[in-house]
Design a protein around this motif. Structure first.
Motif, PDB file in Angstrom:
ATOM      1  N   ARG A  80       0.040 -25.459   8.688  1.00 17.98           N
ATOM      2  CA  ARG A  80      -1.000 -25.189   9.689  1.00 17.98           C
ATOM      3  C   ARG A  80      -2.274 -25.931   9.281  1.00 17.98           C
ATOM      4  O   ARG A  80      -3.223 -25.349   8.784  1.00 17.98           O
ATOM      5  CB  ARG A  80      -1.244 -23.691   9.790  1.00 17.98           C
ATOM      6  CG  ARG A  80      -0.114 -22.901  10.396  1.00 17.98           C
ATOM      7  CD  ARG A  80       0.013 -23.164  11.903  1.00 17.98           C
ATOM      8  NE  ARG A  80      -1.254 -22.993  12.588  1.00 17.98           N
ATOM      9  CZ  ARG A  80      -1.750 -21.828  12.990  1.00 17.98           C
ATOM     10  NH1 ARG A  80      -1.085 -20.727  12.765  1.00 17.98           N
ATOM     11  NH2 ARG A  80      -2.908 -21.771  13.592  1.00 17.98           N
ATOM     12  N   LEU A 125      -6.574 -14.318  12.372  1.00 19.13           N
ATOM     13  CA  LEU A 125      -6.060 -14.549  13.729  1.00 19.13           C
ATOM     14  C   LEU A 125      -5.122 -15.748  13.764  1.00 19.13           C
ATOM     15  O   LEU A 125      -4.128 -15.744  14.492  1.00 19.13           O
ATOM     16  CB  LEU A 125      -7.223 -14.763  14.709  1.00 19.13           C
ATOM     17  CG  LEU A 125      -8.024 -13.511  15.055  1.00 19.13           C
ATOM     18  CD1 LEU A 125      -9.243 -13.867  15.894  1.00 19.13           C
ATOM     19  CD2 LEU A 125      -7.159 -12.491  15.761  1.00 19.13           C
ATOM     20  N   SER A 126      -5.418 -16.759  12.963  1.00 17.98           N
ATOM     21  CA  SER A 126      -4.525 -17.923  12.887  1.00 17.98           C
ATOM     22  C   SER A 126      -3.157 -17.525  12.350  1.00 17.98           C
ATOM     23  O   SER A 126      -2.138 -18.045  12.782  1.00 17.98           O
ATOM     24  CB  SER A 126      -5.139 -19.008  11.990  1.00 17.98           C
ATOM     25  OG  SER A 126      -6.284 -19.544  12.590  1.00 17.98           O
ATOM     26  N   LEU A 128      -1.817 -14.454  12.617  1.00 20.21           N
ATOM     27  CA  LEU A 128      -1.165 -13.632  13.618  1.00 20.21           C
ATOM     28  C   LEU A 128      -0.686 -14.441  14.819  1.00 20.21           C
ATOM     29  O   LEU A 128       0.320 -14.091  15.453  1.00 20.21           O
ATOM     30  CB  LEU A 128      -2.129 -12.535  14.094  1.00 20.21           C
ATOM     31  CG  LEU A 128      -2.483 -11.483  13.053  1.00 20.21           C
ATOM     32  CD1 LEU A 128      -3.552 -10.537  13.592  1.00 20.21           C
ATOM     33  CD2 LEU A 128      -1.247 -10.718  12.599  1.00 20.21           C
ATOM     34  N   LEU A 129      -1.402 -15.500  15.146  1.00 16.61           N
ATOM     35  CA  LEU A 129      -1.067 -16.286  16.329  1.00 16.61           C
ATOM     36  C   LEU A 129      -0.224 -17.506  16.022  1.00 16.61           C
ATOM     37  O   LEU A 129      -0.012 -18.332  16.903  1.00 16.61           O
ATOM     38  CB  LEU A 129      -2.360 -16.719  17.024  1.00 16.61           C
ATOM     39  CG  LEU A 129      -3.269 -15.588  17.488  1.00 16.61           C
ATOM     40  CD1 LEU A 129      -4.559 -16.140  18.065  1.00 16.61           C
ATOM     41  CD2 LEU A 129      -2.569 -14.686  18.475  1.00 16.61           C
ATOM     42  N   ARG A 130       0.277 -17.600  14.769  1.00 15.61           N
ATOM     43  CA  ARG A 130       1.061 -18.796  14.419  1.00 15.61           C
ATOM     44  C   ARG A 130       2.319 -18.861  15.261  1.00 15.61           C
ATOM     45  O   ARG A 130       2.876 -17.862  15.674  1.00 15.61           O
ATOM     46  CB  ARG A 130       1.390 -18.811  12.939  1.00 15.61           C
ATOM     47  CG  ARG A 130       2.439 -17.800  12.524  1.00 15.61           C
ATOM     48  CD  ARG A 130       2.761 -17.925  11.074  1.00 15.61           C
ATOM     49  NE  ARG A 130       3.736 -16.905  10.756  1.00 15.61           N
ATOM     50  CZ  ARG A 130       4.009 -16.519   9.549  1.00 15.61           C
ATOM     51  NH1 ARG A 130       3.373 -17.050   8.544  1.00 15.61           N
ATOM     52  NH2 ARG A 130       4.896 -15.599   9.330  1.00 15.61           N
ATOM     53  N   ARG A 131       2.740 -20.094  15.471  1.00 13.18           N
ATOM     54  CA  ARG A 131       3.908 -20.304  16.352  1.00 13.18           C
ATOM     55  C   ARG A 131       5.186 -20.115  15.620  1.00 13.18           C
ATOM     56  O   ARG A 131       5.482 -20.337  14.571  1.00 13.18           O
ATOM     57  CB  ARG A 131       3.849 -21.699  16.930  1.00 13.18           C
ATOM     58  CG  ARG A 131       2.680 -21.843  17.851  1.00 13.18           C
ATOM     59  CD  ARG A 131       2.439 -23.268  18.166  1.00 13.18           C
ATOM     60  NE  ARG A 131       1.102 -23.565  17.631  1.00 13.18           N
ATOM     61  CZ  ARG A 131       0.382 -24.550  18.017  1.00 13.18           C
ATOM     62  NH1 ARG A 131       0.846 -25.385  18.872  1.00 13.18           N
ATOM     63  NH2 ARG A 131      -0.805 -24.750  17.535  1.00 13.18           N
TER      64      ARG A 131
END
Length: 131
Positions: A80, A125-126, A128-131
């Motif tokens: 990421r 948040l990054s 939690l929102l990872r793809r």
């Protein structure tokens, strides 16, 4: 990263290390808050006792920075690379806040803690929102 490359989930390791980091950080902050004079005397000496009232602020700030560093490493291990912009943005925000709020050490520490909190929330948040 070798486990990730081999196709294993890193979720358990991340949760364990994150939990250990938060537990350790909260323990240090508790010691700083409950016995700041003792910590100052033991680590820095008698002549720095005037700073004892601020010690827990430093504990919170550096605890948040430790958490941000841990999150950055976890995100970078998952390729990421988009998150590398967040720490420099946090530095700029911290400089702006300190330039505006610098009447006392407490104001500076509040600004620093606020920025570190924003950084941890952004990185969290990054995750939690990872793809």
């Amino acid at each position: 990263t070798s486990r990730l490359a081999a196709g294993y989930s890193s979720r358990r390791v991340l949760l364990l290390t994150g939990g250990a980091l938060v537990t350790l950080t909260l323990g240090v902050i508790a010691v700083y808050a409950l016995a700041p004079g003792l910590v100052i005397r033991f680590t820095l000496g008698q002549s720095y006792l005037n700073g004892a009232a601020y010690l827990w602020w430093f504990g919170v700030f550096f605890g948040l920075l430790a958490l941000a560093t841990w999150l950055m490493h976890a995100l970078l291990a998952h390729q990421r690379l988009d998150v590398i912009a967040l720490p420099p943005l946090a530095v700029v925000l911290q400089l702006l806040l300190i330039a505006r709020f610098h009447g006392s050490l407490v104001e500076i520490m509040r600004s620093s803690v606020a920025v570190a909190t924003v950084l941890v929330v952004g990185l969290g948040l990054s995750v939690l929102l990872r793809r």
